[in-house]
Write a protein that holds these residues in place. Structure first.
Motif, PDB file in Angstrom:
ATOM      1  N   GLY A  10      28.382 -32.126  46.908  1.00  0.00           N
ATOM      2  CA  GLY A  10      27.941 -33.195  45.654  1.00  0.00           C
ATOM      3  C   GLY A  10      27.622 -32.443  44.913  1.00  0.00           C
ATOM      4  N   GLY A  11      27.433 -33.027  43.580  1.00  0.00           N
ATOM      5  CA  GLY A  11      27.146 -32.262  42.281  1.00  0.00           C
ATOM      6  C   GLY A  11      27.506 -33.166  41.093  1.00  0.00           C
ATOM      7  N   PHE A  12      27.768 -32.564  40.055  1.00  0.00           N
ATOM      8  CA  PHE A  12      28.010 -33.304  38.650  1.00  0.00           C
ATOM      9  C   PHE A  12      29.138 -32.811  37.846  1.00  0.00           C
ATOM     10  N   VAL A  13      29.871 -33.659  37.289  1.00  0.00           N
ATOM     11  CA  VAL A  13      30.941 -33.069  36.388  1.00  0.00           C
ATOM     12  C   VAL A  13      30.609 -33.777  34.874  1.00  0.00           C
ATOM     13  N   GLU A  14      31.113 -33.043  33.953  1.00  0.00           N
ATOM     14  CA  GLU A  14      31.006 -33.355  32.644  1.00  0.00           C
ATOM     15  C   GLU A  14      32.447 -32.847  32.210  1.00  0.00           C
ATOM     16  N   VAL A  15      32.938 -33.788  31.276  1.00  0.00           N
ATOM     17  CA  VAL A  15      34.141 -33.576  30.588  1.00  0.00           C
ATOM     18  C   VAL A  15      33.847 -33.868  29.139  1.00  0.00           C
ATOM     19  N   ARG A  16      34.306 -32.753  28.178  1.00  0.00           N
ATOM     20  CA  ARG A  16      33.963 -32.925  26.602  1.00  0.00           C
ATOM     21  C   ARG A  16      35.009 -31.969  26.251  1.00  0.00           C
ATOM     22  N   LYS A  17      35.789 -32.620  25.442  1.00  0.00           N
ATOM     23  CA  LYS A  17      36.694 -31.970  24.415  1.00  0.00           C
ATOM     24  C   LYS A  17      37.816 -31.045  25.303  1.00  0.00           C
ATOM     25  N   ASN A  18      38.509 -31.403  26.305  1.00  0.00           N
ATOM     26  CA  ASN A  18      39.189 -30.696  27.190  1.00  0.00           C
ATOM     27  C   ASN A  18      38.257 -29.362  27.765  1.00  0.00           C
ATOM     28  N   GLU A  19      37.063 -29.770  28.150  1.00  0.00           N
ATOM     29  CA  GLU A  19      36.378 -28.598  28.745  1.00  0.00           C
ATOM     30  C   GLU A  19      35.786 -29.528  29.936  1.00  0.00           C
ATOM     31  N   ILE A  20      35.908 -28.982  31.133  1.00  0.00           N
ATOM     32  CA  ILE A  20      35.361 -29.523  32.258  1.00  0.00           C
ATOM     33  C   ILE A  20      34.570 -28.627  33.019  1.00  0.00           C
ATOM     34  N   ILE A  23      30.429 -38.058  32.023  1.00  0.00           N
ATOM     35  CA  ILE A  23      29.288 -37.353  33.035  1.00  0.00           C
ATOM     36  C   ILE A  23      29.304 -38.321  34.070  1.00  0.00           C
ATOM     37  N   SER A  24      29.433 -37.679  35.298  1.00  0.00           N
ATOM     38  CA  SER A  24      29.399 -38.295  36.791  1.00  0.00           C
ATOM     39  C   SER A  24      28.848 -37.496  37.771  1.00  0.00           C
ATOM     40  N   SER A  25      28.411 -38.314  38.389  1.00  0.00           N
ATOM     41  CA  SER A  25      27.754 -37.491  39.838  1.00  0.00           C
ATOM     42  C   SER A  25      29.157 -37.703  40.873  1.00  0.00           C
ATOM     43  N   LEU A  26      28.847 -36.467  41.538  1.00  0.00           N
ATOM     44  CA  LEU A  26      29.952 -36.203  42.851  1.00  0.00           C
ATOM     45  C   LEU A  26      29.471 -36.465  44.186  1.00  0.00           C
ATOM     46  N   GLU A  27      30.373 -36.964  44.847  1.00  0.00           N
ATOM     47  CA  GLU A  27      30.084 -37.117  46.262  1.00  0.00           C
ATOM     48  C   GLU A  27      30.363 -35.908  47.173  1.00  0.00           C
ATOM     49  N   PRO A  28      30.075 -36.122  48.225  1.00  0.00           N
ATOM     50  CA  PRO A  28      30.510 -34.816  49.187  1.00  0.00           C
ATOM     51  C   PRO A  28      32.119 -34.931  49.241  1.00  0.00           C
ATOM     52  N   GLY A  29      32.895 -34.159  49.187  1.00  0.00           N
ATOM     53  CA  GLY A  29      34.511 -34.124  49.292  1.00  0.00           C
ATOM     54  C   GLY A  29      35.217 -32.974  48.836  1.00  0.00           C
ATOM     55  N   LYS A  30      36.309 -33.319  48.463  1.00  0.00           N
ATOM     56  CA  LYS A  30      37.285 -32.325  48.184  1.00  0.00           C
ATOM     57  C   LYS A  30      37.421 -32.433  46.461  1.00  0.00           C
TER      58      LYS A  30
END
Length: 79
Positions: free
Chosen positions: A63-73, A40-47
């Motif tokens: 900006g935002g957040f990403v979660e990766v779990r069992k090949n699901e993003i 789980i990670s925060s995201l900065e402005p970008g592409k």
């Protein structure tokens, strides 16, 4: 293959199968491939870039957040 969902407060941006995703993490961009470790990670402005069977797609985010779990993003982003 990976399952990718990108949502913003306004709408669902993308929901489908991808081969890879590159996101602008807080400490720099990183790529997510099949069998990536859970994160789980925060995201900065970008592409955000993702590769589907039809080619590479991109999306600019604020900006935002990403979660990766069992090949699901899951990406929750501000556009």
């Amino acid at each position: 293959m990976l399952s990718l969902k990108i949502v913003s407060p306004e709408k669902k941006v993308f929901d489908g199968e991808v081969e890879s995703v590159i996101v602008p993490g807080t400490l720099g961009s990183f790529e997510i491939l099949t069998d990536h470790a859970p994160i789980i990670s925060s995201l900065e402005p970008g592409k955000v870039e993702y590769t589907t069977k039809d080619g590479r797609q991109s999306l600019m985010i604020d900006g935002g957040f990403v979660e990766v779990r069992k090949n699901e993003i899951s990406l929750c982003v501000e556009i």
